[in-house]
Design a protein around this motif. Structure first.
Motif, short mmCIF file in Angstrom:
data_model
loop_
_atom_site.label_atom_id
_atom_site.label_comp_id
_atom_site.label_asym_id
_atom_site.label_seq_id
_atom_site.Cartn_x
_atom_site.Cartn_y
_atom_site.Cartn_z
N ILE A 184 23.87 33.14 72.58
CA ILE A 184 24.73 32.12 72.14
C ILE A 184 24.43 30.86 73.30
O ILE A 184 24.53 31.24 74.33
CB ILE A 184 26.40 32.55 72.09
CG1 ILE A 184 26.49 33.91 71.40
CG2 ILE A 184 27.05 31.35 71.77
CD1 ILE A 184 26.14 33.66 69.80
N SER A 185 23.91 29.88 72.69
CA SER A 185 23.39 28.72 73.56
C SER A 185 24.53 27.82 73.50
O SER A 185 24.87 27.04 72.73
CB SER A 185 22.28 28.23 73.09
OG SER A 185 21.82 26.99 73.88
N ALA A 186 24.94 27.31 74.81
CA ALA A 186 25.78 25.98 75.19
C ALA A 186 24.98 25.38 76.17
O ALA A 186 25.60 25.14 77.36
CB ALA A 186 27.05 26.35 75.71
N LEU A 187 23.62 25.08 76.24
CA LEU A 187 22.85 24.64 77.32
C LEU A 187 23.30 23.43 77.72
O LEU A 187 23.20 22.97 78.89
CB LEU A 187 21.54 24.39 76.52
CG LEU A 187 20.30 24.16 77.31
CD1 LEU A 187 20.16 25.36 78.43
CD2 LEU A 187 19.15 23.73 76.62
N ARG A 188 24.26 22.59 76.86
CA ARG A 188 24.97 21.32 77.20
C ARG A 188 26.31 21.53 77.27
O ARG A 188 27.11 22.21 76.41
CB ARG A 188 24.35 19.96 76.02
CG ARG A 188 23.08 19.88 76.21
CD ARG A 188 22.60 18.92 75.05
NE ARG A 188 21.13 18.90 74.83
CZ ARG A 188 20.37 19.68 74.45
NH1 ARG A 188 20.76 21.07 74.01
NH2 ARG A 188 18.94 19.51 74.45
N VAL A 189 26.95 20.85 77.92
CA VAL A 189 28.47 20.93 78.15
C VAL A 189 29.07 20.49 76.96
O VAL A 189 30.38 21.15 76.36
CB VAL A 189 29.00 19.83 79.35
CG1 VAL A 189 30.64 19.77 79.35
CG2 VAL A 189 28.69 20.44 80.57
N SER A 190 28.58 19.55 76.18
CA SER A 190 29.24 19.29 74.95
C SER A 190 29.21 20.34 73.99
O SER A 190 30.05 20.28 72.69
CB SER A 190 28.51 17.81 74.45
OG SER A 190 27.00 18.40 74.17
N GLU A 191 28.33 21.29 74.09
CA GLU A 191 28.16 22.48 73.20
C GLU A 191 28.95 23.62 73.46
O GLU A 191 29.13 24.52 72.75
CB GLU A 191 26.81 22.96 72.94
CG GLU A 191 25.51 21.74 72.53
CD GLU A 191 24.32 22.14 72.68
OE1 GLU A 191 23.38 21.48 72.50
OE2 GLU A 191 23.96 23.26 73.32
N LEU A 192 29.82 23.52 74.70
CA LEU A 192 30.56 24.53 75.15
C LEU A 192 31.74 24.87 74.08
O LEU A 192 31.77 26.25 74.02
CB LEU A 192 31.00 24.41 76.44
CG LEU A 192 31.35 25.61 77.09
CD1 LEU A 192 30.55 26.46 77.30
CD2 LEU A 192 31.67 24.99 78.65
N ARG A 193 32.47 23.96 73.69
CA ARG A 193 33.61 24.41 72.76
C ARG A 193 33.21 25.17 71.68
O ARG A 193 33.87 26.04 71.33
CB ARG A 193 34.25 23.11 72.66
CG ARG A 193 35.70 23.26 71.90
CD ARG A 193 36.27 22.10 71.46
NE ARG A 193 36.74 21.13 72.49
CZ ARG A 193 37.92 21.12 72.91
NH1 ARG A 193 38.73 21.91 72.70
NH2 ARG A 193 38.24 20.33 73.91
N GLU A 194 32.27 24.66 70.79
CA GLU A 194 31.72 25.17 69.75
C GLU A 194 31.23 26.61 69.98
O GLU A 194 31.64 27.48 69.23
CB GLU A 194 30.86 24.42 68.82
CG GLU A 194 30.56 24.80 67.48
CD GLU A 194 29.58 23.98 66.87
OE1 GLU A 194 29.10 24.75 65.86
OE2 GLU A 194 29.62 22.99 66.85
N ALA A 195 30.70 26.84 71.08
CA ALA A 195 29.89 28.13 71.38
C ALA A 195 31.02 29.10 71.53
O ALA A 195 31.08 30.14 71.08
CB ALA A 195 28.92 28.14 72.40
N LEU A 196 31.82 28.72 72.41
CA LEU A 196 32.95 29.56 72.56
C LEU A 196 33.86 30.07 71.40
O LEU A 196 34.47 31.08 71.22
CB LEU A 196 33.91 29.07 73.84
CG LEU A 196 33.25 28.90 75.10
CD1 LEU A 196 34.15 28.32 76.21
CD2 LEU A 196 32.91 30.32 75.56
N GLN A 197 33.93 29.00 70.57
CA GLN A 197 34.78 29.32 69.32
C GLN A 197 34.29 30.27 68.50
O GLN A 197 34.90 31.10 68.06
CB GLN A 197 35.04 27.93 68.60
CG GLN A 197 35.86 28.08 67.38
CD GLN A 197 36.16 26.78 66.60
OE1 GLN A 197 35.76 25.62 67.19
NE2 GLN A 197 36.74 26.60 65.54
N ALA A 198 32.80 30.06 68.32
CA ALA A 198 31.93 31.04 67.66
C ALA A 198 32.11 32.54 68.12
O ALA A 198 32.20 33.38 67.40
CB ALA A 198 30.59 30.56 67.47
N LEU A 199 32.04 32.42 69.43
CA LEU A 199 32.21 33.97 70.10
C LEU A 199 33.54 34.58 69.93
O LEU A 199 33.66 35.56 69.69
CB LEU A 199 31.98 33.48 71.76
CG LEU A 199 31.68 34.83 72.53
CD1 LEU A 199 30.36 35.02 72.15
CD2 LEU A 199 31.74 34.36 73.95
#
Length: 227
Positions: free
Chosen positions: A34-49
């Motif tokens: 699960i990639s959140a390579l950019r801070v802007s991607e962190l919220r969606e990645a954690l939601q998917a998790l």
């Protein structure tokens, strides 16, 4: 058990983790990062998790942001509490770390990745040894493309894998071009990497190859055939 092979969500749908996981439903893969390579991607990645059932995967890891862009490391670490709760390995770029204590608390869930030629540190054994001294329980994510981009003779690959074999947690597999972009695997490139990957048959492989749906199967077949 066969080696777990899969994709980084960032290679299939950059910034859209949920979409990437839906794509992966269509193929036979045993691993995902699960990639959140950019801070802007962190919220969606954690939601998917939190919302998507990942139990069909033998291996799941989470790539933390490579730069924190104004956020304190403590904020990033706290945001990753769900990942820690699920006991998924967290891939970290060593050059992003300054507060070593909060990452040391992760123990073996902290996984350090070797860097490419853009970075001033974290590329070689000599540069990574101090990182592991600060994070004594941390494990190692070996990125084939980063090492090859720095040294196509594969000497650096040999040095890194021999030095940190007992820490290996995950392979990132792709090629990296002169512009530091990941590229899909070709037969010629996988033949270069394969002898080293075969030495560690239990270590999961995460493909970071930017491909569409039609090319995924071919990339998986290359890895499974040669590794």
């Amino acid at each position: 058990m066969n080696r777990a092979v899969g994709f980084s969500t960032g290679s299939l749908a950059p910034g859209h983790c949920g979409q990437a996981l839906e794509i992966l439903r269509t193929v036979n893969v045993q691993a995902v990062e699960i990639s959140a390579l950019r801070v802007s991607e962190l919220r969606e990645a954690l939601q998917a998790l939190d919302e998507i059932d990942l139990t069909r995967f033998q291996y799941v890891s989470f790539h933390a942001p490579s730069k924190f862009h104004g956020l304190h490391e403590k904020e990033i670490r706290e945001a990753l509490s769900l990942v820690v709760e699920k006991q998924f390995p967290i891939i970290l770029h060593p050059d992003a770390i300054s507060d070593w204590g909060i990452w040391r608390e992760l123990g073996p869930l902290a996984v350090i990745e070797n860097m490419d030629g853009r970075k001033p540190d974290g590329r070689t054994v000599e540069e990574l040894l101090p990182v592991f001294e600060r994070l004594p329980e941390a494990r190692f994510c070996f990125d084939t493309g980063h090492a090859w981009q720095i040294d196509p003779t594969m000497t650096l690959t040999q040095e890194l894998l021999l030095a940190f074999a007992d820490r290996l947690c995950e392979f990132h597999v792709s090629t990296v071009n002169d512009q530091f972009s990941h590229e899909p695997l070709q037969v010629a490139s996988i033949k270069v990497f394969a002898p080293w990957l075969k030495r560690f048959p239990d270590v999961p492989i995460i493909l970071e190859t930017p491909v569409g749906n039609a090319e995924m199967i071919g990339q998986l077949q290359l890895v499974r055939e040669w590794c």
